[in-house]
Structure formats: C-alpha cells, structure tokens
Design an enzyme around this catalytic site. Structure first.
Site, short mmCIF file in Angstrom:
data_model
loop_
_atom_site.label_atom_id
_atom_site.label_comp_id
_atom_site.label_asym_id
_atom_site.label_seq_id
_atom_site.Cartn_x
_atom_site.Cartn_y
_atom_site.Cartn_z
N GLU A 211 3.84 -6.26 -0.80
CA GLU A 211 3.09 -5.12 -0.28
C GLU A 211 4.02 -3.95 -0.01
OE1 GLU A 211 -0.76 -6.49 2.02
OE2 GLU A 211 0.99 -7.48 2.90
N GLU B 189 -0.60 -16.02 0.46
CA GLU B 189 -1.56 -15.93 1.56
C GLU B 189 -2.77 -16.85 1.35
OE1 GLU B 189 0.71 -12.05 1.73
OE2 GLU B 189 0.00 -13.43 0.20
#
Length: 257
Positions: free
Chosen positions: A111, A131
């Site tokens: 990210e 995730e």
C-alpha cells in the site's frame, strides 16, 4: 522529522526517507505511519523529489500485527482513515516520490509503495497481500491504488489465494516500472529522483496532482482540466526559460537508446 523508526537524509535536492525497523522487517505501526505523514508535510525548501527506502533486507513487510487492537467498527474506520491521510501526503504531497523496493513488499508495504509515483524493484523483491488469509481487509488505500497498478482481478487473486509475485512476475504484472539487479534499487531510485528534481516544479506538481485525476474524469472533463493545467504550467517563468533554451540550442534534444 527524523525518529528512531524513520531516518531522513538529504542529498542535494533529494530527500531519502528510510524505514528503520529492520528487526521487524520494517513493519508499519501507527507511530511510523504518522512519522511518514509528518516527514512529507514538512519537507524543507529546496527538496524537489523524495525516495522511500527500507533499512535491511526488506522494504516493508506490512502492518505490525502486534499492534492490532480490539476495535469496534467506528474505531476501525477511523484508524483506516488515519492511514489514508498519511499516505495521501506521499501521493499528493509537495514532491514526486520514488520507492526503492527490495525483499518483502507485503500488505501495508505494498500500500505504501503504491502511493509512490515511481517504483524501482531489485531482483529480491516479492509482493503479497496476506490480509485475506488473516481475516482482515486492506485499510491503507490498497483497494484503490493497487488495482490501478495491476488490475482488480490480480488483486482479488492475491487476497483470495495468498499468491506471491516474485520480482520478475511482478515487473510484468505492473507493480514496478523498473527492475534492477540485487542491491541496486536505492541507487537507481536516487538517480531517478535527482533527474525528477531538475524538472520545473509546476510540471511535477501537475503530473502528481492533475494527471491521476484527469485519468479518472470523463473525456470532456479531462480535456478541459488538461487545457487549464497546460495553460498554467507553460505560463510559469521557468517554463518559458526552458522553452527558450531549447529553441536557442542551449538544451539537449531527445535521443533514443
């Protein structure tokens, strides 16, 4: 804005912002995210570009899971928005940012990398979004930025299956714009940042702030935004001098190779 976990070095017009938690594979905790935000909000005058690097063998292995707390939905949303605000300072801050990638570029690390404008990866780099297997969802802007690099289908696959991309496959998928030999990503990133810092600041600003928004606009709106930015940028005194230098033979021409 240097802290124990974030080191900042200036090399001429280039700021090197280095994650400094190598014992944790540069995992991101809230203090480090806020330090990144503050670093880009407070770059000194004269800095024209920045490089984000990670100390040690890895760029960033993602969120520091030891900091995950029991949160209700509202607190979880506010925490995610804090990350958004911090990484907004990277993507839409004062100067273009080049990421020097090596080793793990995982979860929150991906990210962070996706918020940069140029990504240079060396041959040790690997990309993952674990995730999905950990029962959580991206919260640092990854669902917006990463599909713009590699597409929704690839990101979905990564999160559903735990797929890991190595440096070569990641290069083909679009994670990075440059793939370089092991140990040379930082040097290449600094070289590119130095070149970027020589551009007219208003041109760099337009590329950072206007171009990604134009890409999201309907064509008629994009053309108008482009015309407005073109008029503003070329009216700057520095732009006029650069065009004059080219016309008078004082500036180099584009060459192949």
């Amino acid at each position: 804005m240097t802290t124990p976990d974030l080191q900042i070095e200036h090399r001429g017009a280039v700021a090197i912002v280095r994650l400094n938690r190598s014992a944790k594979r540069n995992a991101l905790n809230d203090a480090l995210i806020l330090a990144i935000r503050d670093a880009f909000m407070n770059l000194p005058e004269g800095i024209g570009a920045a490089v984000i690097d990670g100390e040690g063998e890895h760029f960033c292995a993602g969120l520091d899971l030891s900091e995950i707390k029991e949160r209700d939905a509202g607190a979880g949303m506010r925490h995610s928005r804090m990350w958004h605000a911090a990484l907004e300072q990277v993507q839409f801050g004062p100067v273009p940012v080049v990421a020097a990638l090596h080793g793990a570029v995982v979860g929150g690390g991906l990210e962070l990398a996706s918020a940069c404008h140029i990504r240079v990866a060396d041959e040790t780099t690997f990309y993952a979004l674990p995730e999905g297997s950990r029962g959580i969802f991206v919260g640092g802007g990854g669902s917006v930025r990463i599909p713009r690099l590699i597409g929704v289908a690839r990101m979905t696959d990564m999160m559903l299956t735990g797929r890991v991309y190595n440096a070569q496959d990641g290069d083909r998928a679009g994670f990075a714009q440059y793939l370089v030999p092991q140990g040379t990503a930082l040097d290449k990133a600094i070289e590119l940042a130095g070149r970027i810092a020589q551009n007219a600041p208003l041109t760099n600003y337009a590329l950072m702030h206007a171009l990604p928004r134009i890409a999201e606009q309907p064509a008629d709106q994009g053309f108008l935004t482009e015309a407005l930015m073109s008029g503003i940028v070329q009216s700057a005194p520095e732009a006029k001098e650069r065009v004059r230098a080219f016309l008078e033979g004082r500036a180099g021409k584009v060459a192949g190779g």
